[in-house]
Design a protein around this motif. Sequence first.
Motif, PDB file in Angstrom:
ATOM      1  N   LEU A 234       4.103   5.978  -5.229  1.00  0.00           N
ATOM      2  CA  LEU A 234       4.168   6.082  -6.689  1.00  0.00           C
ATOM      3  C   LEU A 234       3.164   7.091  -7.230  1.00  0.00           C
ATOM      4  O   LEU A 234       3.270   7.548  -8.360  1.00  0.00           O
ATOM      5  CB  LEU A 234       3.913   4.716  -7.343  1.00  0.00           C
ATOM      6  CG  LEU A 234       5.051   3.704  -7.248  1.00  0.00           C
ATOM      7  CD1 LEU A 234       4.591   2.339  -7.742  1.00  0.00           C
ATOM      8  CD2 LEU A 234       6.274   4.157  -8.062  1.00  0.00           C
ATOM      9  N   CYS A 235       2.185   7.416  -6.416  1.00  0.00           N
ATOM     10  CA  CYS A 235       1.174   8.363  -6.880  1.00  0.00           C
ATOM     11  C   CYS A 235       1.496   9.798  -6.477  1.00  0.00           C
ATOM     12  O   CYS A 235       0.921  10.737  -7.013  1.00  0.00           O
ATOM     13  CB  CYS A 235      -0.193   7.981  -6.329  1.00  0.00           C
ATOM     14  SG  CYS A 235      -0.775   6.475  -7.078  1.00  0.00           S
ATOM     15  N   GLU A 236       2.426   9.943  -5.520  1.00  0.00           N
ATOM     16  CA  GLU A 236       2.756  11.291  -5.051  1.00  0.00           C
ATOM     17  C   GLU A 236       3.299  12.147  -6.181  1.00  0.00           C
ATOM     18  O   GLU A 236       4.284  11.780  -6.813  1.00  0.00           O
ATOM     19  CB  GLU A 236       3.832  11.216  -3.959  1.00  0.00           C
ATOM     20  CG  GLU A 236       3.260  10.994  -2.587  1.00  0.00           C
ATOM     21  CD  GLU A 236       4.349  10.650  -1.573  1.00  0.00           C
ATOM     22  OE1 GLU A 236       5.546  10.873  -1.861  1.00  0.00           O
ATOM     23  OE2 GLU A 236       3.974  10.150  -0.501  1.00  0.00           O
ATOM     24  N   GLY A 237       2.676  13.256  -6.402  1.00  0.00           N
ATOM     25  CA  GLY A 237       3.181  14.209  -7.392  1.00  0.00           C
ATOM     26  C   GLY A 237       3.256  13.641  -8.802  1.00  0.00           C
ATOM     27  O   GLY A 237       3.821  14.228  -9.695  1.00  0.00           O
TER      28      GLY A 237
ATOM     29  N   GLY B  97       0.825  -1.203   0.000  1.00  0.00           N
ATOM     30  CA  GLY B  97       0.000   0.000   0.000  1.00  0.00           C
ATOM     31  C   GLY B  97       0.861   1.254   0.000  1.00  0.00           C
ATOM     32  O   GLY B  97       0.606   2.217  -0.734  1.00  0.00           O
ATOM     33  N   GLU B  98       1.917   1.207   0.811  1.00  0.00           N
ATOM     34  CA  GLU B  98       2.793   2.377   0.932  1.00  0.00           C
ATOM     35  C   GLU B  98       3.490   2.666  -0.410  1.00  0.00           C
ATOM     36  O   GLU B  98       3.586   3.816  -0.835  1.00  0.00           O
ATOM     37  CB  GLU B  98       3.829   2.100   2.038  1.00  0.00           C
ATOM     38  CG  GLU B  98       4.712   3.276   2.399  1.00  0.00           C
ATOM     39  CD  GLU B  98       3.950   4.460   2.984  1.00  0.00           C
ATOM     40  OE1 GLU B  98       2.805   4.257   3.466  1.00  0.00           O
ATOM     41  OE2 GLU B  98       4.487   5.590   2.936  1.00  0.00           O
ATOM     42  N   ILE B  99       3.938   1.609  -1.059  1.00  0.00           N
ATOM     43  CA  ILE B  99       4.606   1.809  -2.355  1.00  0.00           C
ATOM     44  C   ILE B  99       3.620   2.410  -3.362  1.00  0.00           C
ATOM     45  O   ILE B  99       3.951   3.340  -4.102  1.00  0.00           O
ATOM     46  CB  ILE B  99       5.193   0.478  -2.870  1.00  0.00           C
ATOM     47  CG1 ILE B  99       6.366   0.083  -1.979  1.00  0.00           C
ATOM     48  CG2 ILE B  99       5.650   0.592  -4.329  1.00  0.00           C
ATOM     49  CD1 ILE B  99       6.971  -1.260  -2.295  1.00  0.00           C
ATOM     50  N   ALA B 100       2.410   1.902  -3.352  1.00  0.00           N
ATOM     51  CA  ALA B 100       1.404   2.426  -4.282  1.00  0.00           C
ATOM     52  C   ALA B 100       1.193   3.917  -4.025  1.00  0.00           C
ATOM     53  O   ALA B 100       1.151   4.726  -4.956  1.00  0.00           O
ATOM     54  CB  ALA B 100       0.100   1.652  -4.127  1.00  0.00           C
TER      55      ALA B 100
END
Lengths: 285, 96
Positions: free
Chosen positions: A28-31, A22-25
């Motif tokens: 990957l969506c940040e910015g 979940g954290e990686i997902a």
Amino acid sequence: MLEKYAILPCNGLDKCAGVISGEIAKKLCEGKKNEIICPVFYRVAETKYNKMAGEHPVLVIDGCQTRCASKLAAEKNIKISRKVTITEEAKAHNVKINNNLRLLENENALIEIILTALNKTEDKLTIIHAEPSGIYDFEYDTYQHGKFIFRVPRNPEIYYNENDCWAYIIGNHARVGVTDYVQQNLSDILYFTPPDIGGIIDQFGDVGEIESSKSVFELISPVSGKVISINETLVQKPELINENPYELGWMVEIELTDIEGDKELLIGFDKYFEIMKKKVEDLNG
Amino acid sequence: MSETTFMGVERNKIDWKPTIDYIKCDFCMECTNFCPHKVFEVRESEEIKLIVKNPDNCVVFCRACSKICGPDALSFPDKNATTQKIKEIRKEESNA
Ligand code: SF4
Ligand code: SF4
């Protein structure tokens, strides 16, 4: 990752590997333009996510080998473009992840490693050379059991092992793949994980994996040698392994190092055909 | 056991089977539900609810059940060592 991805992570809230997915997902969506497919919401409302998955390549992040995210993708008929499994990455990088649900030092280190790899290797497959053709017009014998038809090519240059993998010897190279028996058992193949180019393989070593919603199958190399190319087409079209496992569905090409030694433990068409028939009968009664 | 062979060698001479790490295993039974070869045995009423009952039923070089085991509790012998062993046995037998 240059393209925009739709990211389908594992939602294992009760397992550390799930929390890491979940954290990686999220990272990957940040910015970025990537977007998350929420597996829980996907179960109840699929329209939005089906659209997203149709428009963008899909990155699946499985927490552990239960592969819930991959299975959900299979269920929803989504094509997977890339895939990461957290527990496998932890093993590969020798990182021990804890048993509770907080992200501590090791977990954060692993997240960084995976993110860097995902961001860097835009497409590790672009460096791979693969000959486009795989059509040989082999002559086939068939065996029918119920509604299933198993084909096996009869060609003196094709050798089999008892693990249902074949090698087609062309000079000092061999192309390697799985037989009809494997693809029928797995049914729809959704993903092909190729081996590293340049890797040295022992006879019966693993040279890649194929995966369906039912299971994962390790390709057990009939021959020893060096991996010189992979069938790039399968990364986008793994279904070719179902459609044409001995020709267009070849998986890996190996430069041979000891074919005479390898042959000691390989069988030809006649023997394999008998063994396969017996397997089919034993399994299906 | 049945007198099955693998690569011409009697199956019971080849050491290839899953080993369950009971520290990791949570007895989810995915492996035994998956494997069609009756390698495992479920023992519901016992504390250790799953054992490797028929190791020689395991397909030499297969590791498929370990691929679906969430807690990664299944391990196998070294493949290369197993291959060498099979070659040795074949050699011995052809010389005998
Ligand atoms: S799949 Fe793994 S955890 Fe589940 S019962 Fe089998 S060995 Fe145990
Ligand atoms: S390795 Fe394969 S044959 Fe052996 S127990 Fe596991 S699934 Fe069954």
